[in-house]
Design an enzyme around this catalytic site. Structure first.
Site, PDB file in Angstrom:
ATOM      1  N   SER A  58       0.843  -1.188   0.000  1.00  0.00           N
ATOM      2  CA  SER A  58       0.000   0.000   0.000  1.00  0.00           C
ATOM      3  C   SER A  58       0.879   1.238   0.000  1.00  0.00           C
ATOM      4  O   SER A  58       1.977   1.235   0.570  1.00  0.00           O
ATOM      5  CB  SER A  58      -0.896   0.011   1.241  1.00  0.00           C
ATOM      6  OG  SER A  58      -1.582   1.245   1.361  1.00  0.00           O
ATOM      7  N   TYR A  91      -1.619  -0.372  10.328  1.00  0.00           N
ATOM      8  CA  TYR A  91      -1.750  -0.947   8.981  1.00  0.00           C
ATOM      9  C   TYR A  91      -0.600  -0.474   8.093  1.00  0.00           C
ATOM     10  O   TYR A  91       0.017  -1.263   7.372  1.00  0.00           O
ATOM     11  CB  TYR A  91      -3.097  -0.525   8.399  1.00  0.00           C
ATOM     12  CG  TYR A  91      -3.324  -0.925   6.961  1.00  0.00           C
ATOM     13  CD1 TYR A  91      -3.761  -2.201   6.631  1.00  0.00           C
ATOM     14  CD2 TYR A  91      -3.113  -0.006   5.923  1.00  0.00           C
ATOM     15  CE1 TYR A  91      -3.982  -2.565   5.304  1.00  0.00           C
ATOM     16  CE2 TYR A  91      -3.328  -0.362   4.600  1.00  0.00           C
ATOM     17  CZ  TYR A  91      -3.761  -1.644   4.297  1.00  0.00           C
ATOM     18  OH  TYR A  91      -3.980  -2.002   2.989  1.00  0.00           O
TER      19      TYR A  91
END
Length: 244
Positions: free
Chosen positions: A142, A156
């Protein structure tokens, strides 16, 4: 793995980016194993799409943070033939908000899926590919890995930064075994991953391209890294994030 039938395992393959990857790989000639956590109906729908493209498909329920489940996933995949590809895609956001307010149990569960799950699946894939003469791993990371996701899910972002490190380290470890390991790092994409379904539209003004991405755009990058056209690419983190 030139000349071999491509058989690729996609974790988190029943929805969003994972489902788009499965569909794209089928078009590219891959047989596909769709790993899913709980939504069997969605996974079966994806396998039907793969089969409609003329490829073989399996749907396999798996908790990627459980080593026994991961071993069973690859055992099921081997029924199609030697596994040539893995797309590590299964992920969860975990607690949403400031780190100071985050629930430790929720963070732990998210880290197990977002990092330990990738490690366990890569471990199993490398074992299978070493025995069969090589293959490719693509980790889905990501843009959060470098942006940090402050006020949303720092844990995350930290896990995704670790995925980038996993990609670089493992690529060097297994290059001589004929295994390539690369990574795609999406930005904000229109999927049901977001707690707020309209978040992609809301953040668009902060993205240089002024829009969020679509799952098919990520799938194309993954398919390229699994293809023979990327035969000299390993250890790469390919950012597909609209300029972020």
């Amino acid at each position: 793995m030139r000349g071999h039938q491509k058989i690729t395992v996609v974790t988190g393959g029943s929805r969003g980016i994972g489902a788009a990857i499965c569909r794209r790989l089928a078009v590219e000639g891959h047989d596909v194993v769709v790993g899913y956590r709980s939504d069997e109906a969605a996974a079966r729908a994806v396998t039907a799409e793969v089969e409609s493209a003329g490829r073989r498909a399996l749907a396999v329920a798996v908790d990627t943070a459980d080593e026994h489940d991961v071993a069973a996933l690859f055992e099921a995949a081997a029924a199609l033939g030697p596994v040539t590809g893995l797309v590590n895609n299964a992920g969860v956001s975990g607690p949403n908000g400031r780190l100071a307010d985050a629930d430790p149990a929720g963070m732990r569960a998210a880290l197990e899926v977002n990092l330990l799950g990738y490690l366990l699946c890569a471990r199993q894939a490398v074992r299978a590919m070493t025995a069969s003469g090589g293959g490719c791993v693509v980790n889905v990371s990501s843009a959060a890995a470098t942006l940090g996701s402050p006020g949303q899910y720092v844990h995350y972002a930290a896990a995704k930064a670790a995925v980038d490190a996993l990609t670089v380290g493992l690529s060097k470890e297994v290059a001589a075994d004929g295994i390539r390991v690369n990574c795609v790092a999406p930005g904000t994409v229109w999927t049901d991953f977001h707690e707020d379904p309209q978040r992609p539209a809301k953040v668009a003004e902060n993205i240089p391209m002024r829009r969020a991405g679509h799952p098919d755009e990520i799938a194309g990058a993954v398919a390229w890294l699994l293809s023979d056209d990327a035969s000299y690419a390993t250890g790469a983190v390919l950012r597909v994030a609209g300029g972020m």
